[in-house]
Each structure stands twice: as structure tokens, then as C-alpha cells.
Design a protein around this motif. Structure first.
Motif, PDB file in Angstrom:
ATOM      1  N   UNK A  34       0.857  -1.180   0.000  1.00 55.50           N
ATOM      2  CA  UNK A  34       0.000   0.000   0.000  1.00 55.50           C
ATOM      3  C   UNK A  34       0.894   1.231   0.000  1.00 55.50           C
ATOM      4  N   UNK A  35       0.354   2.370  -0.375  1.00 56.58           N
ATOM      5  CA  UNK A  35       1.046   3.660  -0.390  1.00 56.58           C
ATOM      6  C   UNK A  35       2.256   3.691  -1.319  1.00 56.58           C
ATOM      7  N   UNK A  36       2.317   2.756  -2.258  1.00 59.89           N
ATOM      8  CA  UNK A  36       3.418   2.759  -3.225  1.00 59.89           C
ATOM      9  C   UNK A  36       3.379   4.020  -4.078  1.00 59.89           C
ATOM     10  N   UNK A  52       6.036   3.333   3.991  1.00 58.25           N
ATOM     11  CA  UNK A  52       5.783   1.981   3.494  1.00 58.25           C
ATOM     12  C   UNK A  52       5.805   0.949   4.607  1.00 58.25           C
ATOM     13  N   UNK A  53       6.733   1.076   5.536  1.00 59.46           N
ATOM     14  CA  UNK A  53       6.818   0.059   6.595  1.00 59.46           C
ATOM     15  C   UNK A  53       5.569   0.063   7.472  1.00 59.46           C
ATOM     16  N   UNK A  54       5.177   1.224   7.943  1.00 62.02           N
ATOM     17  CA  UNK A  54       4.008   1.286   8.830  1.00 62.02           C
ATOM     18  C   UNK A  54       2.723   0.895   8.118  1.00 62.02           C
ATOM     19  N   UNK A  77       5.024  -3.359  11.882  1.00 66.74           N
ATOM     20  CA  UNK A  77       5.428  -2.766  10.604  1.00 66.74           C
ATOM     21  C   UNK A  77       6.073  -3.795   9.679  1.00 66.74           C
ATOM     22  N   UNK A  78       5.898  -3.589   8.400  1.00 65.36           N
ATOM     23  CA  UNK A  78       6.569  -4.429   7.415  1.00 65.36           C
ATOM     24  C   UNK A  78       8.071  -4.162   7.459  1.00 65.36           C
ATOM     25  N   UNK A  79       8.851  -5.121   7.017  1.00 63.64           N
ATOM     26  CA  UNK A  79      10.305  -4.972   6.979  1.00 63.64           C
ATOM     27  C   UNK A  79      10.697  -4.629   5.549  1.00 63.64           C
ATOM     28  N   UNK A  80      11.080  -3.386   5.350  1.00 61.90           N
ATOM     29  CA  UNK A  80      11.407  -2.870   4.016  1.00 61.90           C
ATOM     30  C   UNK A  80      12.874  -2.472   3.983  1.00 61.90           C
TER      31      UNK A  80
END
Length: 282
Positions: A47-49, A100-102, A270-273
Motif C-alpha cells: 500500500x502507499x506505493x 511503506x513500513x508502517x 510494521x513491514x520490513x522494508x
């Protein structure tokens, strides 16, 4: 589609670097042409790309690749690449990565919750407005990309009577008088009442409520209440809110309710980016 105005994205950038990237300036790398690459470190719902890409475009870089919000990508997938001056890439790096992570974390967790519900039922997963103030747009886009729906986008959108409203109008007995006048004034809206017990729900339904929102009711009890209410009021809709998580959402989805309301996805890990910035090879 959630629309973000340019000044909103510029504010994100300005918050992190209102003047100069001091490190890049002192290292003397500002004018070098470099390439920024963003990768995932695990399976992720994106999301939010589009907004992350706009960060670099606003800073004067060229986005050469971007994935699409709402898609699932595997570990190691490239989701965004931009080419430009090193100072522009460094200025946007953390802003885009944090965004992006959050938000991908929220979208990924939401997608997992939706999958659990869909495995046993066709009812919707509805996410509340219990987000950090100022984050309505990003959070809404994240839960939509995760496959859920907004519960209430704001106070102006729906009619939901809480205990705190009832305290001001004389209690639940006043519903029988108040609901008909609300129906007349807002004829295109449904009226919902939050209830904690079966007795409260029966009273609200008899007063003309279109929807009952139960709060923190155990699944086994909820199933019995739903059966009784639906038998007496077939058109009545019922949703459950509070205490729903990844471990119990399937059970709630099979309880007979018409929807599940929750806010726990906002507290997702959070995602790991990963982000790398390297000199652009000739």
C-alpha cells in the motif's frame, strides 16, 4: 482511490528535512547521480506505493519502477526504484521507507484478517476510525488495500448511538421516542445502537433500530443472542466490535453476525522494508 494532495506529501518531506541533508552535504555527495531501490524482506501486501513514488518525483528524481498498491509480493521483491541526484534520494529515503513500513504492515495484517473471515464466511471486515489523528487517509488506503472496508469514515457519515449519547437523553427508554424523529430527519440513513446485553438489543430493536453493534461479547454468548434477535427481527443487522483479533476472528465470523468491526489492524507490526542507494552504473 484515496487522493493525496501534493501539499500533503510535501509536508511529509519538509517535516524530516526542512532545510538540508547535513550528512550528505558535508560528505559532498549531493550532486552525484544515484539509484534507489526498495525491496521487501518478507511476503507483504503493498500500500502507499504511489505516494512513496511521488515523494521522489516531487524531489526531482525519476521513478523507473513501481509496484502497485493492493498486490502481494514475495520476500526480496523490488517494489520501487528511482534515479536522481543523491541528495534528492537521501532526502526522500526515510520518509518513503517509514510510510511503506508502517502502512504495508497494516495492509498485510488486514489482508490476513480478511483471509481468515473469507475462509468461513462472506461477511465484511469493517475497520473503525480509531486511528492516530492526521492519519485517516493513509490508514484508510492501507485497510482498503488489505481488503477490508471502513466502518465509519467520520461522525458526519453514520448514526451510531453510544452509551454516552444515551446518558444525555434520559437513557435507553428514550430511544422509542428519539428513533422515529431521527428516521424522519435522516430518512436515507440507517440507525445503529451499541449494546452490551441481549435486553438492551431487544429494546433498541423494538424502538426501531436498524442495526445493533455489540461490544466485547464472547462468541458462544453472541451466537445465542444473534439467533434470538434474528428470529424476532429478521431484518435487523448485527455486528460485533471489540476484542477481535487474528486468533478468534474465524469464530466471530461464524457467529451469525452481519459484519465484524475492529481497530486492531492499526497496531500491526510494521513491514520490513529495505532501501539501498548506489551510484548509477554507466
Amino acid at each position: 482511490m484515496i487522493f493525496f494532495q501534493t501539499h500533503e506529501i510535501e509536508a511529509w518531506i519538509n517535516e524530516d528535512a526542512p532545510l538540508v541533508d547535513l550528512t550528505g552535504h558535508l560528505l559532498g555527495v549531493e550532486g552525484q547521480i544515484a539509484e534507489l531501490t526498495v525491496r521487501t524482506r518478507h511476503t507483504t501486501r503493498l500500500t502507499m506505493i504511489e505516494e512513496a513514488a511521488r515523494i521522489f518525483q516531487i524531489l526531482g528524481a525519476e521513478v523507473v519502477f513501481q509496484a502497485e498498491s493492493g498486490c502481494d509480493v514475495e520476500k526480496g521483491a523490488v517494489i520501487l526504484q528511482a534515479v536522481g541526484r543523491a541528495d534528492a534520494l537521501h532526502r526522500g529515503w526515510k520518509v518513503a521507507m517509514n510510510l511503506l513500513e508502517y502502512l504495508c504492515g497494516v495492509a498485510t495484517h488486514t489482508a490476513q484478517m480478511v483471509a481468515e473471515v473469507k475462509a468461513v464466511s462472506d461477511i465484511p471486515l469493517l475497520v473503525t476510525r480509531k486511528h492516530i489523528p492526521g492519519m485517516k487517509k493513509p490508514m484508510t488506503k492501507a485497510i482498503l488495500n488489505g481488503g477490508a472496508h471502513p466502518h465509519r469514515l467520520g461522525l458526519s457519515e453514520t448514526i451510531l448511538v453510544f452509551e454516552n449519547h444515551l446518558n444525555l437523553i434520559g437513557g435507553r427508554k428514550a430511544l422509542a421516542e428519539k428513533i422515529p424523529s431521527i428516521q424522519s430527519a435522516a430518512c436515507e440513513k440507517k440507525i445503529s445502537v451499541e449494546c452490551d446485553t441481549l435486553e438492551q438489543a431487544l429494546q433498541a430493536a423494538q424502538a426501531g433500530s436498524d442495526l445493533i453493534q455489540f461490544d466485547k461479547v464472547p462468541v458462544d454468548i453472541l451466537q445465542e443472542w444473534v439467533k434470538q434477535l434474528k428470529s424476532q427481527f429478521p431484518a435487523l443487522q448485527i455486528v460485533i466490535a471489540g476484542g477481535v483479533n487474528l486468533q478468534n476472528v474465524r469464530d466471530y465470523a461464524q457467529s451469525g453476525v452481519d459484519g465484524i468491526v475492529l481497530s486492531s489492524v492499526y497496531h500491526a507490526k510494521p513491514a520490513d522494508i529495505g532501501v539501498t542507494i548506489e551510484l548509477l552504473s554507466e
